[in-house]
Design a protein around this motif. Structure first.
Motif, PDB file in Angstrom:
ATOM      1  N   ILE A  78       0.867  -1.168   0.000  1.00  0.00           N
ATOM      2  CA  ILE A  78       0.000   0.000   0.000  1.00  0.00           C
ATOM      3  C   ILE A  78       0.908   1.223   0.000  1.00  0.00           C
ATOM      4  N   GLU A  79       0.537   2.220  -0.770  1.00  0.00           N
ATOM      5  CA  GLU A  79       1.251   3.490  -0.745  1.00  0.00           C
ATOM      6  C   GLU A  79       0.358   4.505  -0.037  1.00  0.00           C
ATOM      7  N   ILE A  80       0.874   5.089   1.035  1.00  0.00           N
ATOM      8  CA  ILE A  80       0.122   6.051   1.839  1.00  0.00           C
ATOM      9  C   ILE A  80       0.714   7.429   1.588  1.00  0.00           C
ATOM     10  N   VAL A  81      -0.073   8.308   0.986  1.00  0.00           N
ATOM     11  CA  VAL A  81       0.403   9.628   0.560  1.00  0.00           C
ATOM     12  C   VAL A  81      -0.176  10.687   1.488  1.00  0.00           C
ATOM     13  N   SER A  82       0.702  11.433   2.146  1.00  0.00           N
ATOM     14  CA  SER A  82       0.222  12.477   3.063  1.00  0.00           C
ATOM     15  C   SER A  82      -0.022  13.778   2.311  1.00  0.00           C
ATOM     16  N   GLU A  83      -0.803  14.653   2.923  1.00  0.00           N
ATOM     17  CA  GLU A  83      -0.905  16.034   2.457  1.00  0.00           C
ATOM     18  C   GLU A  83       0.409  16.763   2.790  1.00  0.00           C
ATOM     19  N   PRO A  84       0.721  17.864   2.120  1.00  0.00           N
ATOM     20  CA  PRO A  84       1.952  18.614   2.433  1.00  0.00           C
ATOM     21  C   PRO A  84       1.785  19.453   3.704  1.00  0.00           C
ATOM     22  N   ASP A  85       1.446  18.800   4.799  1.00  0.00           N
ATOM     23  CA  ASP A  85       1.126  19.467   6.072  1.00  0.00           C
ATOM     24  C   ASP A  85       2.300  19.500   7.044  1.00  0.00           C
ATOM     25  N   ILE A  86       3.400  18.842   6.692  1.00  0.00           N
ATOM     26  CA  ILE A  86       4.509  18.668   7.628  1.00  0.00           C
ATOM     27  C   ILE A  86       5.493  19.821   7.471  1.00  0.00           C
ATOM     28  N   ARG A  87       5.926  20.391   8.605  1.00  0.00           N
ATOM     29  CA  ARG A  87       6.763  21.600   8.567  1.00  0.00           C
ATOM     30  C   ARG A  87       8.115  21.438   9.261  1.00  0.00           C
ATOM     31  N   SER A  88       8.464  20.237   9.686  1.00  0.00           N
ATOM     32  CA  SER A  88       9.765  20.045  10.328  1.00  0.00           C
ATOM     33  C   SER A  88      10.141  18.571  10.266  1.00  0.00           C
ATOM     34  N   ALA A  89      11.432  18.314  10.483  1.00  0.00           N
ATOM     35  CA  ALA A  89      11.897  16.931  10.544  1.00  0.00           C
ATOM     36  C   ALA A  89      11.275  16.210  11.737  1.00  0.00           C
ATOM     37  N   GLU A  90      11.061  16.930  12.836  1.00  0.00           N
ATOM     38  CA  GLU A  90      10.450  16.337  14.020  1.00  0.00           C
ATOM     39  C   GLU A  90       9.024  15.884  13.720  1.00  0.00           C
ATOM     40  N   GLU A  91       8.261  16.719  13.001  1.00  0.00           N
ATOM     41  CA  GLU A  91       6.898  16.335  12.638  1.00  0.00           C
ATOM     42  C   GLU A  91       6.900  15.134  11.695  1.00  0.00           C
ATOM     43  N   ALA A  92       7.842  15.113  10.757  1.00  0.00           N
ATOM     44  CA  ALA A  92       7.931  13.987   9.827  1.00  0.00           C
ATOM     45  C   ALA A  92       8.193  12.687  10.580  1.00  0.00           C
ATOM     46  N   LYS A  93       9.120  12.729  11.520  1.00  0.00           N
ATOM     47  CA  LYS A  93       9.435  11.535  12.310  1.00  0.00           C
ATOM     48  C   LYS A  93       8.233  11.114  13.149  1.00  0.00           C
ATOM     49  N   ALA A  94       7.554  12.082  13.777  1.00  0.00           N
ATOM     50  CA  ALA A  94       6.388  11.765  14.606  1.00  0.00           C
ATOM     51  C   ALA A  94       5.277  11.137  13.759  1.00  0.00           C
ATOM     52  N   TYR A  95       5.078  11.664  12.550  1.00  0.00           N
ATOM     53  CA  TYR A  95       4.055  11.118  11.652  1.00  0.00           C
ATOM     54  C   TYR A  95       4.393   9.681  11.264  1.00  0.00           C
ATOM     55  N   LEU A  96       5.647   9.434  10.902  1.00  0.00           N
ATOM     56  CA  LEU A  96       6.048   8.091  10.488  1.00  0.00           C
ATOM     57  C   LEU A  96       5.930   7.103  11.640  1.00  0.00           C
ATOM     58  N   GLN A  97       6.313   7.546  12.837  1.00  0.00           N
ATOM     59  CA  GLN A  97       6.182   6.663  14.002  1.00  0.00           C
ATOM     60  C   GLN A  97       4.728   6.352  14.297  1.00  0.00           C
ATOM     61  N   LYS A  98       3.874   7.352  14.170  1.00  0.00           N
ATOM     62  CA  LYS A  98       2.437   7.142  14.425  1.00  0.00           C
ATOM     63  C   LYS A  98       1.845   6.225  13.356  1.00  0.00           C
ATOM     64  N   LEU A  99       2.227   6.467  12.104  1.00  0.00           N
ATOM     65  CA  LEU A  99       1.714   5.644  11.012  1.00  0.00           C
ATOM     66  C   LEU A  99       2.144   4.193  11.193  1.00  0.00           C
ATOM     67  N   ARG A 100       3.419   3.984  11.523  1.00  0.00           N
ATOM     68  CA  ARG A 100       3.896   2.613  11.734  1.00  0.00           C
ATOM     69  C   ARG A 100       3.134   1.958  12.878  1.00  0.00           C
ATOM     70  N   ALA A 101       2.909   2.713  13.961  1.00  0.00           N
ATOM     71  CA  ALA A 101       2.187   2.156  15.106  1.00  0.00           C
ATOM     72  C   ALA A 101       0.778   1.733  14.702  1.00  0.00           C
ATOM     73  N   VAL A 102       0.079   2.597  13.982  1.00  0.00           N
ATOM     74  CA  VAL A 102      -1.301   2.300  13.564  1.00  0.00           C
ATOM     75  C   VAL A 102      -1.341   1.047  12.687  1.00  0.00           C
ATOM     76  N   ILE A 103      -0.428   0.966  11.714  1.00  0.00           N
ATOM     77  CA  ILE A 103      -0.412  -0.190  10.817  1.00  0.00           C
ATOM     78  C   ILE A 103      -0.055  -1.466  11.584  1.00  0.00           C
ATOM     79  N   LEU A 104       0.887  -1.372  12.516  1.00  0.00           N
ATOM     80  CA  LEU A 104       1.231  -2.541  13.334  1.00  0.00           C
ATOM     81  C   LEU A 104       0.036  -3.028  14.151  1.00  0.00           C
TER      82      LEU A 104
END
Length: 478
Positions: free
Chosen positions: A154-180
């Motif tokens: 599955i390819e999950i495409v985000s909106e261009p809502d992310i404004r920092s590396a910290e937000e990008a990491k938090a989003y990826l961690q949350k996404l991985r958690a949800v999928i797990l």
């Protein structure tokens, strides 16, 4: 958020996640990781002439579950399209994907960062087949392993809502958690079952128009995503400030140098010549089918987080950190069943055991009941937090029993007021400079005095009681 030369970054992420099906998306070949090259292949996934694909129904089910878990709208009608491009690890010279009618759209995830909560939109989730893998060898040159061809993604495409590396990491961690939590993928980044493409552009703070974006492909660790974003952000800003033009292109991040390098100009949709795959019928889903798939989804991170806050009194940040790793949260719940000091257990778990864990996910050698006993020892003031940290490390490395160690080694906390008063007096008498600095208002001096007293106690004094006694003694002598 700190801006570099007055520019903000605008980030959208494309995350590819391999689904945990036993067979591939259009054939019956195994998806098992780690086989010898080209062992899990057949005429269908090799793209040989005359073969016909048959869609694996479980791929659709898993994709719908991922969409529901990320608050997406599920399409009752979608189709599959051919995305045409030539690349050595794509035997058919096209990839079966989804173009204008994806399976899931308009979702979101809520994340927590040091700046607070934020909602990141999800544009779409679509299903597609994975490509093969190029293996580069100095002796034999470049070889192709087709085992991964046809593994469902599955390819999950985000909106261009992310404004920092910290937000990008938090989003990826949350996404991985949800999928797990859903169980549709193992999300093992080191095995390539979760990979991220980073689309990044910059613009002056306050501007509305997007700048020209670059895409960094196939980054497979949170740390590398952060480093790639930080480097590319400054590279684009410096280029603009120097009067150069940012080119829309695909770039590669090199973890050895920490830099990004141009690979090729970025393709547009027209370059792929999408058209509906003539060998595959549309995907049609009923409301009842979607509802039944929703019932398979267990309690997700946000619901678990809310429960930890309300039932266990945890902070939003601690609850977020625990639930970000399903295996860590599962372990915490097992510990919580054996102790009354659940908040204390959470603090110990996040502070000590997560530092000792070196695996991609939380893997703990200590039985939950034993860890709960450690939390009880701290909670009922038998030992202090400093001793608890040392015991936690020994429990992890050597498998000791914390209660036995405390008894046999005399590690009990000193709570006797007279003994603590004597320790405080000795530390104050031995630290005239720190005492003088404290009286001048230097807070660090007080910590030095307490540190000296704790050292005299062998680290066993009750730090809260000791601090209270020492502070009273110092203030009375002002």
């Amino acid at each position: 958020m700190n801006l570099y030369k007055g520019y903000e970054m605008v980030i959208g992420l494309e995350v590819h996640i391999e689904l945990k099906t036993k067979t591939k998306i259009f054939c019956s070949c195994s998806t098992e990781f780690g086989a010898q090259p080209n062992m899990h292949t057949c005429p269908v996934c090799m793209g040989l002439p005359g073969v016909l694909p048959v869609l694996n129904r479980k791929v659709v089910d898993y994709a719908v579950m991922a969409g529901l878990a990320t608050n997406c709208t599920i399409a009752r009608f979608s189709k599959q399209d051919r995305k045409n491009y030539f690349y050595p690890d794509l035997p058919k010279a096209y990839q079966i994907s989804q173009y204008d009618l994806p399976l899931c759209e308009h979702g979101y995830l809520d994340i927590e960062t040091s700046d607070g909560s934020k909602r990141i939109g999800i544009t779409r989730i679509h299903i597609e087949e994975d490509a093969g893998k190029l293996v580069h060898d100095e002796k034999f040159g470049t070889m192709i392993d087709c085992n991964r061809c046809g593994v469902p993604l599955i390819e999950i495409v985000s909106e261009p809502d992310i404004r920092s590396a910290e937000e990008a990491k938090a989003y990826l961690q949350k996404l991985r958690a949800v999928i797990l939590y859903t169980g549709v993928s193992d999300c093992k980044m080191q095995e390539g079952s979760m990979r991220c493409d980073v689309n990044l552009s910059v613009r002056k703070a306050g501007e509305k128009e997007f700048g020209t974006r670059t895409e960094m492909k196939n980054i497979n660790s949170f740390q590398f995503v952060v480093k790639a974003i930080e480097y590319e952000y400054k590279r684009q800003v410096d280029a603009i400030e120097a009067g150069e033009t940012v080119i829309q292109e695909t770039r590669r991040f090199d973890p050895d140098t920490g830099k990004t390098y141009a690979m090729r100009s970025k393709e547009n949709a027209n370059d792929y010549r999408y058209f509906p795959d003539p060998d595959l019928p549309p995907i049609e889903l009923t409301d009842d089918e979607i509802h039944e798939l929703g019932l398979r989804i267990p309690e997700l991170p946000d619901a678990r987080k809310a429960r930890y806050i309300s039932d266990f009194g945890l902070s939003a940040y601690d609850a977020e950190m625990l639930t970000a790793d399903k295996y860590l949260a599962d372990y915490f719940e097992n510990v919580a069943a054996f102790t009354s000091y659940k908040k204390l257990a959470a603090n110990l778990l996040l502070g000590e055991f997560t530092k000792l864990n070196t695996a991609e996910y939380f893997e703990c050698p200590v039985e939950p009941k034993s860890f709960a006993a450690l939390a009880d020892l701290v909670g009922n003031e038998t030992i202090n937090s400093s001793t608890a940290k040392k015991l936690a490390t020994r429990m992890w490395n050597d498998g000791i029993d914390p209660e036995e160690a405390v008894t046999s080694e005399g590690l009990e906390q000193i709570n006797d007021t007279s003994v603590l008063t004597e320790l405080a007096k000795k530390a104050i008498d031995a630290s005239p400079k720190s005492v003088a600095d404290y009286k001048k208002g230097k807070a660090s001096a007080f910590k030095a005095i307490i540190g000296a007293a704790m050292g005299m106690s062998g680290g066993k004094a009750n730090p809260a009681k000791l601090s209270s006694i020492a502070e009273e003694m110092l203030n009375s002598s002002k």
